[in-house]
Design a protein around this motif. Structure first.
Motif, PDB file in Angstrom:
ATOM      1  N   LEU A  39       2.680  -6.873  -6.078  1.00  0.00           N
ATOM      2  CA  LEU A  39       2.054  -7.754  -5.087  1.00  0.00           C
ATOM      3  C   LEU A  39       2.809  -9.073  -4.991  1.00  0.00           C
ATOM      4  O   LEU A  39       3.047  -9.599  -3.898  1.00  0.00           O
ATOM      5  N   GLN A  40       3.197  -9.595  -6.148  1.00  0.00           N
ATOM      6  CA  GLN A  40       3.925 -10.867  -6.186  1.00  0.00           C
ATOM      7  C   GLN A  40       5.348 -10.709  -5.670  1.00  0.00           C
ATOM      8  O   GLN A  40       5.839 -11.549  -4.901  1.00  0.00           O
ATOM      9  N   LYS A  41       5.995  -9.625  -6.062  1.00  0.00           N
ATOM     10  CA  LYS A  41       7.385  -9.401  -5.671  1.00  0.00           C
ATOM     11  C   LYS A  41       7.523  -9.252  -4.158  1.00  0.00           C
ATOM     12  O   LYS A  41       8.466  -9.770  -3.549  1.00  0.00           O
ATOM     13  N   ILE A  42       6.605  -8.524  -3.553  1.00  0.00           N
ATOM     14  CA  ILE A  42       6.659  -8.298  -2.105  1.00  0.00           C
ATOM     15  C   ILE A  42       6.140  -9.508  -1.330  1.00  0.00           C
ATOM     16  O   ILE A  42       6.379  -9.632  -0.131  1.00  0.00           O
ATOM     17  N   VAL A  43       5.481 -10.430  -2.013  1.00  0.00           N
ATOM     18  CA  VAL A  43       4.892 -11.631  -1.407  1.00  0.00           C
ATOM     19  C   VAL A  43       3.815 -11.218  -0.390  1.00  0.00           C
ATOM     20  O   VAL A  43       3.934 -11.443   0.812  1.00  0.00           O
ATOM     21  N   CYS A  44       2.771 -10.590  -0.909  1.00  0.00           N
ATOM     22  CA  CYS A  44       1.698 -10.110  -0.046  1.00  0.00           C
ATOM     23  C   CYS A  44       0.720 -11.206   0.361  1.00  0.00           C
ATOM     24  O   CYS A  44      -0.009 -11.032   1.338  1.00  0.00           O
ATOM     25  N   PHE A  45       0.704 -12.308  -0.389  1.00  0.00           N
ATOM     26  CA  PHE A  45      -0.301 -13.330  -0.124  1.00  0.00           C
ATOM     27  C   PHE A  45       0.310 -14.713   0.040  1.00  0.00           C
ATOM     28  O   PHE A  45       1.335 -15.040  -0.570  1.00  0.00           O
ATOM     29  N   ASP A  68      10.532   3.153   4.873  1.00  0.00           N
ATOM     30  CA  ASP A  68      10.273   3.520   3.481  1.00  0.00           C
ATOM     31  C   ASP A  68      11.516   4.024   2.756  1.00  0.00           C
ATOM     32  O   ASP A  68      11.414   4.555   1.641  1.00  0.00           O
ATOM     33  N   LEU A  69      12.667   3.847   3.346  1.00  0.00           N
ATOM     34  CA  LEU A  69      13.918   4.300   2.717  1.00  0.00           C
ATOM     35  C   LEU A  69      14.080   3.774   1.298  1.00  0.00           C
ATOM     36  O   LEU A  69      14.343   4.539   0.354  1.00  0.00           O
ATOM     37  N   SER A  70      13.933   2.461   1.143  1.00  0.00           N
ATOM     38  CA  SER A  70      14.130   1.876  -0.193  1.00  0.00           C
ATOM     39  C   SER A  70      13.038   2.305  -1.160  1.00  0.00           C
ATOM     40  O   SER A  70      13.266   2.382  -2.374  1.00  0.00           O
ATOM     41  N   LYS A  71      11.857   2.618  -0.627  1.00  0.00           N
ATOM     42  CA  LYS A  71      10.770   3.075  -1.499  1.00  0.00           C
ATOM     43  C   LYS A  71      11.089   4.453  -2.070  1.00  0.00           C
ATOM     44  O   LYS A  71      10.819   4.733  -3.243  1.00  0.00           O
ATOM     45  N   TRP A  72      11.662   5.324  -1.252  1.00  0.00           N
ATOM     46  CA  TRP A  72      12.058   6.644  -1.746  1.00  0.00           C
ATOM     47  C   TRP A  72      13.185   6.513  -2.762  1.00  0.00           C
ATOM     48  O   TRP A  72      13.247   7.259  -3.739  1.00  0.00           O
ATOM     49  N   GLN A  73      14.079   5.550  -2.531  1.00  0.00           N
ATOM     50  CA  GLN A  73      15.157   5.331  -3.496  1.00  0.00           C
ATOM     51  C   GLN A  73      14.593   4.917  -4.853  1.00  0.00           C
ATOM     52  O   GLN A  73      14.984   5.439  -5.898  1.00  0.00           O
ATOM     53  N   LYS A  74      13.634   3.973  -4.829  1.00  0.00           N
ATOM     54  CA  LYS A  74      13.044   3.492  -6.082  1.00  0.00           C
ATOM     55  C   LYS A  74      12.239   4.587  -6.779  1.00  0.00           C
ATOM     56  O   LYS A  74      12.092   4.571  -8.002  1.00  0.00           O
ATOM     57  N   ALA A  75      11.740   5.547  -5.999  1.00  0.00           N
ATOM     58  CA  ALA A  75      10.987   6.660  -6.582  1.00  0.00           C
ATOM     59  C   ALA A  75      11.901   7.755  -7.122  1.00  0.00           C
ATOM     60  O   ALA A  75      11.432   8.750  -7.659  1.00  0.00           O
ATOM     61  N   VAL A 131       0.842  -1.205   0.000  1.00  0.00           N
ATOM     62  CA  VAL A 131       0.000   0.000   0.000  1.00  0.00           C
ATOM     63  C   VAL A 131       0.873   1.249   0.000  1.00  0.00           C
ATOM     64  O   VAL A 131       0.646   2.192  -0.792  1.00  0.00           O
ATOM     65  N   LYS A 132       1.879   1.294   0.861  1.00  0.00           N
ATOM     66  CA  LYS A 132       2.761   2.459   0.930  1.00  0.00           C
ATOM     67  C   LYS A 132       3.535   2.643  -0.373  1.00  0.00           C
ATOM     68  O   LYS A 132       3.690   3.773  -0.856  1.00  0.00           O
ATOM     69  N   SER A 133       4.014   1.548  -0.936  1.00  0.00           N
ATOM     70  CA  SER A 133       4.761   1.625  -2.202  1.00  0.00           C
ATOM     71  C   SER A 133       3.896   2.196  -3.315  1.00  0.00           C
ATOM     72  O   SER A 133       4.349   3.018  -4.121  1.00  0.00           O
ATOM     73  N   VAL A 134       2.635   1.755  -3.364  1.00  0.00           N
ATOM     74  CA  VAL A 134       1.717   2.235  -4.401  1.00  0.00           C
ATOM     75  C   VAL A 134       1.435   3.722  -4.214  1.00  0.00           C
ATOM     76  O   VAL A 134       1.445   4.490  -5.188  1.00  0.00           O
TER      77      VAL A 134
END
Length: 384
Positions: A295-301, A96-103, A63-66
């Motif tokens: 969703l698959q990469k993060i293994v949400c399910f 969220d450090l890596s999320k900001w990097q990817k953004a 959710v945060k990544s999206v």
């Protein structure tokens, strides 16, 4: 629970379906919250993999990544090469450090009430920078963002942010009106017109709805528990609506209900116009197709039935929704699986909601106060 229903999404790319079960005193409280998060231990990878909320935490990260991707993209639609500056308020340990990097942002200010968490955030930043080489610049501030001005703590007090993000933290400021106003001031005053403020909070409506069905306003399951700490007979306070929240290995301290209509009206006083809100179940429906690979990469399910040699996170009874769907499938093979989440984890996920506001342009009146110009709505989505 009666608020849990079944939601099915078919994963066409990998032939796998996703089936979800649905539906104190201010100074003292601040120190309790800071102490709680300061004393949370860093979990190793092995322990995280064995966590009873492993899939829930991954889903929250999705959710945060999206949110981060959606709103950094919106800004870049108008100016692709723009260098983005971010305020990550209530940043915790820097999840969220890596999320900001990817953004691909240029600079991030991390701020949080828990000084130990801020120190751990800075260490994680340095570790990430040593692995990546080039990384966004950053500064780190330990402060109670609901009581202290942040602007005079920035290296450059004239900084303008493109994004302000507050993940799972804004509700602590709804202990009182002055605290909520201070938090919104910190979020808004350095946010550029056209910039976005987004985040995640517990859904007060959902909490109240469940509490009304439970004895003494106390409800939960094997991984979480919520208990209202005010007299419901006297009504639900606009501020200071305190409740105890326990979530296995993550949260164990008092929080405050956020009346979302009030939140929206308050935010408007600071030039923040609501452009999106959705409970997590609706957020999933809105974005699961576009962000299916993530969703698959993060293994949400979790895979159901459990693959050979693996066990389900919860008891079989928590997968009745998946079992019924599985049994109804035709032409299935031993290798076929559906993605799902235990009812306990999904009950927690659906306690939360996501939101986004846009900062409006303003002029100044004769008293030097800002007058905000309401924008044309950009496809606003509000889901109750």
């Amino acid at each position: 629970m009666s608020c849990i229903a079944a939601n099915l999404e078919e994963n066409k790319e990998c032939g796998k379906e996703t089936l979800l079960p649905q539906k104190d005193e201010p100074a003292k409280h601040s120190s309790v919250v800071a102490a709680h998060y300061n004393h949370l231990e860093e979990k190793g990878l092995k322990e995280r993999l064995n966590s009873p909320i492993y899939y829930l935490r991954n889903f929250n990260n999705w959710v945060k990544s999206v949110l981060i991707q959606e709103y950094t993209d919106k800004i870049r639609e108008k100016d692709y090469g723009r260098s983005l500056r971010v305020l990550d308020i209530c940043c915790g340990k820097g999840g969220d450090l890596s999320k900001w990097q990817k953004a691909r942002v240029e600079h991030v200010v991390f701020a949080d009430i828990a000084d130990v968490s801020v120190q751990q955030c800075e260490k994680r930043y340095e570790d990430l920078r040593s692995r990546c080489g080039r990384l966004f610049s950053a500064e780190f501030i330990a402060a109670d963002c609901s009581k202290e001005p942040l602007r005079d703590k920035y290296r450059d007090p004239s900084i303008k942010f493109d994004i302000a993000s507050c993940q799972f933290g804004l509700h602590y400021s709804f202990e009182s009106l002055p605290q909520a106003k201070r938090m919104l001031t910190n979020i808004s005053e350095c946010l550029k017109p056209g910039g976005y403020f987004f985040g995640t909070i517990p859904d007060a409506y959902e909490i109240v709805s469940r509490a009304k069905k439970a004895p003494n306003g106390d409800f939960g399951n094997r991984i979480y528990n919520i208990k209202l700490l005010f007299d419901v007979e006297k009504g639900y306070p606009l501020f200071g609506g305190k409740y105890d929240f326990h979530l296995e290995g993550v949260v164990d301290c008092p929080e405050f209900l956020v009346n979302f209509k009030l939140f929206t009206k308050l935010a408007a006083e600071y030039g923040l116009e609501l452009v999106y809100k959705a409970r997590f179940a609706d957020f999933f429906k809105d974005h699961s197709e576009k962000y299916r690979q993530l969703l698959q990469k993060i293994v949400c399910f979790e895979s159901y039935p459990a693959p050979p040699g693996k066990e389900l996170v919860a008891e079989e009874a928590e997968y009745e929704h998946a079992k019924q769907f599985w049994q109804s499938k035709e032409n299935k093979t031993e290798r076929d699986r559906i993605g799902t989440m235990s009812t306990s984890e999904w009950e927690v996920a659906t306690v939360y909601m996501a939101f986004a506001f846009k900062k409006l342009k303003n002029t100044w009146d004769e008293k030097g106060k800002p007058v905000y110009t309401k924008s044309k709505q950009e496809g606003q989505s509000n889901k109750n």
